[in-house]
Design an enzyme around this catalytic site. Structure first.
Site, PDB file in Angstrom:
ATOM      1  N   ASN A   1      -4.062  17.807  46.896  1.00 56.37           N
ATOM      2  CA  ASN A   1      -3.077  17.154  45.927  1.00 56.37           C
ATOM      3  C   ASN A   1      -3.213  16.011  45.561  1.00 56.37           C
ATOM      4  O   ASN A   1      -3.758  15.244  45.648  1.00 56.37           O
ATOM      5  CB  ASN A   1      -2.504  16.651  47.619  1.00 56.37           C
ATOM      6  CG  ASN A   1      -1.428  15.693  47.840  1.00 56.37           C
ATOM      7  OD1 ASN A   1      -0.754  15.959  46.667  1.00 56.37           O
ATOM      8  ND2 ASN A   1      -1.105  14.702  49.187  1.00 56.37           N
ATOM      9  N   TRP A   2      -2.663  16.413  44.528  1.00 59.65           N
ATOM     10  CA  TRP A   2      -2.869  15.212  43.120  1.00 59.65           C
ATOM     11  C   TRP A   2      -2.211  14.105  43.140  1.00 59.65           C
ATOM     12  O   TRP A   2      -2.132  13.085  42.682  1.00 59.65           O
ATOM     13  CB  TRP A   2      -2.757  15.687  41.761  1.00 59.65           C
ATOM     14  CG  TRP A   2      -3.947  16.509  41.895  1.00 59.65           C
ATOM     15  CD1 TRP A   2      -5.162  16.259  41.983  1.00 59.65           C
ATOM     16  CD2 TRP A   2      -4.578  17.357  40.513  1.00 59.65           C
ATOM     17  NE1 TRP A   2      -6.096  18.296  41.546  1.00 59.65           N
ATOM     18  CE2 TRP A   2      -5.925  18.040  40.255  1.00 59.65           C
ATOM     19  CE3 TRP A   2      -3.798  17.653  38.965  1.00 59.65           C
ATOM     20  CZ2 TRP A   2      -6.490  18.346  39.131  1.00 59.65           C
ATOM     21  CZ3 TRP A   2      -3.925  18.292  37.930  1.00 59.65           C
ATOM     22  CH2 TRP A   2      -5.550  18.942  37.889  1.00 59.65           C
ATOM     23  N   LYS A   3      -0.583  14.103  43.814  1.00 58.22           N
ATOM     24  CA  LYS A   3      -0.111  12.921  44.704  1.00 58.22           C
ATOM     25  C   LYS A   3       0.578  12.662  42.941  1.00 58.22           C
ATOM     26  O   LYS A   3       1.006  13.212  41.438  1.00 58.22           O
ATOM     27  CB  LYS A   3      -0.763  12.130  44.882  1.00 58.22           C
ATOM     28  CG  LYS A   3      -1.316  11.924  46.346  1.00 58.22           C
ATOM     29  CD  LYS A   3      -1.879  11.147  47.389  1.00 58.22           C
ATOM     30  CE  LYS A   3      -3.082  11.311  48.547  1.00 58.22           C
ATOM     31  NZ  LYS A   3      -2.040  10.559  49.135  1.00 58.22           N
TER      32      LYS A   3
ATOM     33  N   HIS B   1       4.790  16.053  53.670  1.00 56.50           N
ATOM     34  CA  HIS B   1       3.571  15.375  53.616  1.00 56.50           C
ATOM     35  C   HIS B   1       4.116  13.608  53.896  1.00 56.50           C
ATOM     36  O   HIS B   1       4.813  13.410  54.352  1.00 56.50           O
ATOM     37  CB  HIS B   1       3.008  14.923  52.120  1.00 56.50           C
ATOM     38  CG  HIS B   1       1.710  14.060  52.164  1.00 56.50           C
ATOM     39  ND1 HIS B   1       1.794  12.579  52.365  1.00 56.50           N
ATOM     40  CD2 HIS B   1       0.701  14.686  51.789  1.00 56.50           C
ATOM     41  CE1 HIS B   1       0.509  12.673  51.689  1.00 56.50           C
ATOM     42  NE2 HIS B   1      -0.396  14.056  51.826  1.00 56.50           N
TER      43      HIS B   1
ATOM     44  N   GLU C   1       3.491  10.887  53.532  1.00 60.61           N
ATOM     45  CA  GLU C   1       4.249  10.017  51.938  1.00 60.61           C
ATOM     46  C   GLU C   1       5.335  10.165  51.860  1.00 60.61           C
ATOM     47  O   GLU C   1       6.306   9.534  51.770  1.00 60.61           O
ATOM     48  CB  GLU C   1       3.614   9.939  51.255  1.00 60.61           C
ATOM     49  CG  GLU C   1       2.006   8.817  50.764  1.00 60.61           C
ATOM     50  CD  GLU C   1       0.950  10.002  50.034  1.00 60.61           C
ATOM     51  OE1 GLU C   1       1.457  10.328  49.217  1.00 60.61           O
ATOM     52  OE2 GLU C   1      -0.565   9.406  50.386  1.00 60.61           O
TER      53      GLU C   1
ATOM     54  N   GLU D   1      -2.757  15.715  59.680  1.00 58.91           N
ATOM     55  CA  GLU D   1      -3.201  15.177  58.479  1.00 58.91           C
ATOM     56  C   GLU D   1      -2.775  13.273  59.725  1.00 58.91           C
ATOM     57  O   GLU D   1      -1.993  13.004  58.754  1.00 58.91           O
ATOM     58  CB  GLU D   1      -2.137  14.925  57.844  1.00 58.91           C
ATOM     59  CG  GLU D   1      -3.018  16.239  56.105  1.00 58.91           C
ATOM     60  CD  GLU D   1      -2.128  15.593  55.003  1.00 58.91           C
ATOM     61  OE1 GLU D   1      -3.642  16.291  54.054  1.00 58.91           O
ATOM     62  OE2 GLU D   1      -1.458  14.721  54.706  1.00 58.91           O
TER      63      GLU D   1
ATOM     64  N   GLY E   1      -5.822   8.244  52.850  1.00 56.66           N
ATOM     65  CA  GLY E   1      -6.702   7.543  51.171  1.00 56.66           C
ATOM     66  C   GLY E   1      -6.924   6.424  52.178  1.00 56.66           C
ATOM     67  O   GLY E   1      -7.094   5.262  51.525  1.00 56.66           O
TER      68      GLY E   1
ATOM     69  N   SER F   1      -9.285  11.496  54.458  1.00 59.74           N
ATOM     70  CA  SER F   1     -10.505  11.084  53.428  1.00 59.74           C
ATOM     71  C   SER F   1     -11.451  11.697  53.647  1.00 59.74           C
ATOM     72  O   SER F   1     -13.150  11.889  54.114  1.00 59.74           O
ATOM     73  CB  SER F   1     -10.394   9.847  54.671  1.00 59.74           C
ATOM     74  OG  SER F   1      -9.543   9.193  53.928  1.00 59.74           O
TER      75      SER F   1
ATOM     76  N   GLY G   1      -7.181  14.333  48.953  1.00 57.58           N
ATOM     77  CA  GLY G   1      -5.619  13.420  48.430  1.00 57.58           C
ATOM     78  C   GLY G   1      -6.680  12.628  47.174  1.00 57.58           C
ATOM     79  O   GLY G   1      -7.291  13.747  46.165  1.00 57.58           O
ATOM     80  N   GLY G   2      -6.921  11.613  47.639  1.00 57.23           N
ATOM     81  CA  GLY G   2      -8.184  10.834  46.413  1.00 57.23           C
ATOM     82  C   GLY G   2      -9.570  11.531  46.223  1.00 57.23           C
ATOM     83  O   GLY G   2     -10.057  12.233  44.803  1.00 57.23           O
TER      84      GLY G   2
HETATM   85  C1  PEP Z   1      -3.358  13.720  51.345  1.00 61.27           C
HETATM   86  O1  PEP Z   1      -3.118  12.816  50.386  1.00 61.27           O
HETATM   87  O2  PEP Z   1      -2.996  14.387  51.518  1.00 61.27           O
HETATM   88  C2  PEP Z   1      -4.888  12.724  51.439  1.00 61.27           C
HETATM   89  C3  PEP Z   1      -5.243  13.705  52.899  1.00 61.27           C
HETATM   90  O3  PEP Z   1      -5.359  11.759  51.148  1.00 61.27           O
HETATM   91  P1  PEP Z   1      -6.454  11.722  50.974  1.00 61.27           P
HETATM   92  O4  PEP Z   1      -7.844  12.152  51.160  1.00 61.27           O
HETATM   93  O5  PEP Z   1      -6.811  10.261  49.419  1.00 61.27           O
HETATM   94  O6  PEP Z   1      -7.024  10.668  52.784  1.00 61.27           O
END
Ligand code: PEP
Length: 255
Positions: A9-11, A95, A97, A167, A173, A213, A234-235
């Protein structure tokens, strides 16, 4: 046996050029991508370019959201038809966010899930509790409510095909991941809820990811849990090298 699935997920990150260079740098390891399903979800603006660049690598493309209508006067929105047109197989829905920053509720997410299936897109449905809810001991109740609300009136055969991403909001994040044993417990409960609602066979077939994470250093431990079938990242999905290490770790951890 459920096939592991790792999704990036590049957001709201990466220009077209950055998306293309990530795709060029990602090793063309087709035998790995046959064992571990890999999905990249760039921002809408980079979908086409990344899709072109990934052609022939055995990696799937996904959107990060959709509006639950085919077309029309919905300024700024993107339809499931448009995602399908660009070659998307998956779409991230619900998601945290979007739930927390943009106020999306289960009922609206449910409309999106239905719209995704209507256009042959497989939802990656995200759900999870906040820190406050966890501290109150409400994790399972919150996750069950989100699951049932988002999947209201969805047919069993569709549930079997889609992906759920558990999640915990406090892990997204933050660099603080859930303890794999805790994630496994919540995911096992979600699987039971699905079995009760749609039947044992569907509960056994649906793939449930952990997200929050995830890094190359912790993916193996998550993947060694019986009910965890992959990760939404994500990150650590923004750099081709760390994302590739996660995909390799997913294969090793699930062996
Ligand atoms: C996400 O955005 O779904 C996510 C899990 O982000 P991260 O891996 O950065 O925690």
């Amino acid at each position: 046996m459920r096939k592991p699935i790792i999704a990036a997920n590049w957001k709201m990150n990466k220009t077209v050029q950055e998306g293309k260079s990530f795709s060029t740098l990602l090793p063309a390891d087709t035998s790995l991508y046959q064992e571990v399903e890999v999905v990249i979800c760039p921002p809408f603006t980079a979908l086409q370019a990344v899709g072109e660049e990934l052609k022939g690598k055995g990696i799937k493309l996904g959107g990060q959201n959709l509006y639950p209508m085919e077309k029309g006067a919905f300024t700024g929105e993107v339809s499931p038809l448009m995602l399908q047109d660009l070659g998307c197989t998956y779409v991230i829905l619900g998601h945290s966010e979007r739930r927390h920053l943009l106020g999306e509720k289960d009922e609206f997410i449910n409309q999106k899930v239905k719209a995704a299936f209507a256009f042959d897109l497989l939802p990656i449905l995200c759900l999870g509790e906040t820190l406050e809810q966890r501290q109150k001991g409400a994790t399972e109740e919150v996750c069950h409510q989100q699951l049932q609300g988002s999947l209201k009136d969805i047919e069993a055969q569709d549930v079997a095909q889609m992906v759920i991403a558990y999640e915990p909001v406090w892990a997204i994040g933050t660099g603080v991941h859930a303890r794999p044993a805790d994630a496994e417990k919540t995911i096992a409960c979600l699987r039971q809820v699905i079995s009760k609602e749609w039947g044992e066979e569907i509960g056994a077939a649906v793939r449930i990811q952990y997200g929050g994470s995830v890094k190359p250093e912790n993916i193996r431990e998550f993947m060694s849990c019986a009910n965890i079938d992959g990760a939404l990242v994500g990150g650590a999905s923004l750099k081709a090298d760390s994302f590739y290490q996660i995909v390799r770790g997913a294969r090793e951890g699930s062996e």
